[in-house]
Design an enzyme around this catalytic site. Structure first.
Site, PDB file in Angstrom:
ATOM      1  N   ASN A 194       0.813  -1.222   0.003  1.00  0.00           N
ATOM      2  CA  ASN A 194       0.180   0.032  -0.079  1.00  0.00           C
ATOM      3  C   ASN A 194       0.795   1.149  -0.183  1.00  0.00           C
ATOM      4  O   ASN A 194       2.154   1.234  -0.072  1.00  0.00           O
ATOM      5  CB  ASN A 194      -1.099  -0.035   1.136  1.00  0.00           C
ATOM      6  N   GLU A 197       2.986   1.667   2.982  1.00  0.00           N
ATOM      7  CA  GLU A 197       4.342   0.755   3.034  1.00  0.00           C
ATOM      8  C   GLU A 197       5.322   1.107   2.076  1.00  0.00           C
ATOM      9  O   GLU A 197       6.496   1.081   2.411  1.00  0.00           O
ATOM     10  CB  GLU A 197       3.728  -0.624   3.023  1.00  0.00           C
ATOM     11  N   ASP A 257      -6.153  -8.225   1.404  1.00  0.00           N
ATOM     12  CA  ASP A 257      -5.929  -9.676   1.150  1.00  0.00           C
ATOM     13  C   ASP A 257      -6.886 -10.120   0.251  1.00  0.00           C
ATOM     14  O   ASP A 257      -6.481 -11.051  -0.710  1.00  0.00           O
ATOM     15  CB  ASP A 257      -6.361 -10.460   2.440  1.00  0.00           C
TER      16      ASP A 257
END
Length: 466
Positions: A194, A197, A257
């Site tokens: 993301n 990150e 996920d």
């Protein structure tokens, strides 16, 4: 060329290995009517207790819900949380291969119908090492699997020892990373992270610069997700911005996920990376519209892709659509272009065009016509991928792909009330045949200014020169 529905039909029984930090999410739901006399805290009367698989377990559940066949590897304990987690996974079609040598990671949330009041975690964070028997099974399943997902929550499952063991399979590994383990992911096929990150890994403010740096440093293809701004795919010498397809964002829990599960299944189904990213973005749009952790089903994904693909039409159908809309006194607007490597300049232009009437039709240059206009190295994306990205915008009503060098025949048949051209055109520079076509039935030509310094050619040249 396969469309998106044909790709996801191949998801069924695709074998995907998932390795990572597994955990049990426990929810204690209740109501609050008073404050404790012992301390200034609410007293929660527990009315319901329920459990969900978290971490790598949720990735595996998403794969199973999309009709894939997940093999899940991780660590649990010989405890009640481990038993509950294993049972949830088994019930939902996930084959788990756990080392029972650790305490099961458990996150317990105390919630009301509207709010989370507190959370407490039970975990031991340290490097964890699979037993010899588990490694043998892992090797066997990696040989069978089309793709491998590494789901890293920085709880100790993803170690240098594990990555060394997985070296023979780097070309089919997708990573959902944590910044602290950045150097472990070198030479993997794809890394999905993301925006936050990616910043933590590079300390670079510009997302596009971050992606290019990470792609070079890690020798991997990169996808950076940007929440309600969609995602950016970095591959070879280009990057592709894919807008979000979410109509409403209710809860982003577990969306990452869902994305990585969809990517793994799409790539297992012989999809291109661009198509895989578009499919994953659609899946994420379903996930964020639901409350809490949610495993998207294959049926839901089919439905949303079917809705988008109805925007891409042929001339006969489009003519009927326009005739029907005019009977409702709707004003038809037409614009056209290559729309290769969608960027903010394109989006602003199309939004302004949509304001000129009620129905916006976008004529899209075919791959062959782009090559004639722009040269043999273009387009960067195929006509179908470009059409699918355009279809995600709710202000675009219909898309038609054309192969001609001008759109005069389309204008004569569709008869849009307004024909939109970019601000780099003038009344004197418009194609003569197109101008005559518009004038033949009394249509208008309007001009929308372009955002300075924003063009696909500029972006490509910048990438090549960086």
């Amino acid at each position: 060329m396969e469309n998106y529905l044909e790709i996801i039909e191949k998801f069924i029984d695709k074998k995907i290995v998932v390795v990572g930090d597994v955990m049990l999410d426990t929810y204690l739901e209740g109501s609050v009517s008073r404050i404790s006399p012992e301390a200034p805290v609410p007293i929660v009367k527990i009315e319901k207790e329920f459990y969900e698989a978290g971490g790598a377990g949720n990735v595996a559940l998403n794969i199973a819900s999309l009709k894939g066949k997940p093999y899940l590897f991780g660590f649990v304990g010989k405890d009640n949380a481990g038993k509950i987690l294993t049972e949830i996974l088994k019930k939902n079609g996930v084959s788990s291969f756990f080392d029972e040598s650790e305490v099961t990671i458990e996150k317990t949330r105390i919630i009301t119908k509207k709010n989370q009041l507190s959370r407490f975690d039970r975990e031991v964070v340290k490097d964890k090492f699979f037993s010899k028997n588990t490694k043998e099974t892992l090797k066997e399943k990696c040989e069978e699997a089309e793709m491998i997902v590494i789901s890293d929550y920085a709880k100790g499952t993803i170690t240098e020892d594990l990555i060394n063991f997985l070296q023979p399979y780097l070309n089919k590994i997708i990573v959902d990373p944590k910044p602290k383990n950045k150097n472990l992911y070198k030479n993997c096929f794809l890394i999905k992270l993301n925006d936050e990150e990616s910043f933590d890994m590079t300390k670079i403010s510009d997302t596009n610069e971050r992606g290019k740096v990470l792609m070079k440093d890690l020798n991997a293809k990169i996808i950076i997700t940007k929440g309600d701004k969609g995602m950016v795919l970095f591959s070879k010498d280009s990057f592709i911005e894919i807008p979000t397809y979410a109509k409403e964002v209710y809860d982003v829990t577990g969306a990452g996920d869902t994305v990585i599960a969809s990517l793994a299944l799409s790539l297992s189904s012989e999809s291109s990376l661009t198509k895989a990213a578009i499919i994953a973005n659609h899946a994420a749009s379903i996930c964020v519209s639901k409350k809490g952790t949610y495993a998207v089903s294959l049926e839901e994904l089919k439905e949303i892709l079917s809705e988008e693909e109805t925007k891409i039409t042929d001339l006969k159908t489009l003519r009927k659509t326009c005739d029907n809309e005019r009977r409702k006194n709707k004003k038809i607007v037409w614009t056209n272009g290559c729309f290769d490597l969608m960027h903010i300049g394109h989006i602003k232009y199309l939004k302004e065009a949509s304001k000129m009437g009620d129905i916006l039709i976008v004529g899209l240059n075919s791959d062959a016509s782009v090559k004639r206009l722009k040269g043999p190295e273009r387009p960067i994306q195929s006509e179908y991928d470009r059409a699918e990205i355009l279809s995600s915008f709710d202000f675009i009503n219909k898309i038609i792909i054309f192969d001609e060098d001008n759109v005069s025949n389309y204008l004569k048949i569709i008869k849009p009330e307004v024909y939109i051209k970019g601000g780099d055109y003038s009344p004197n520079s418009i194609n003569k045949e197109e101008k005559e076509a518009i004038e033949s039935y009394g249509g208008k030509i309007e001009f929308v200014s372009l955002q300075e310094g924003k063009s696909t050619s500029d972006i490509i040249n910048k990438i090549k020169n960086s």
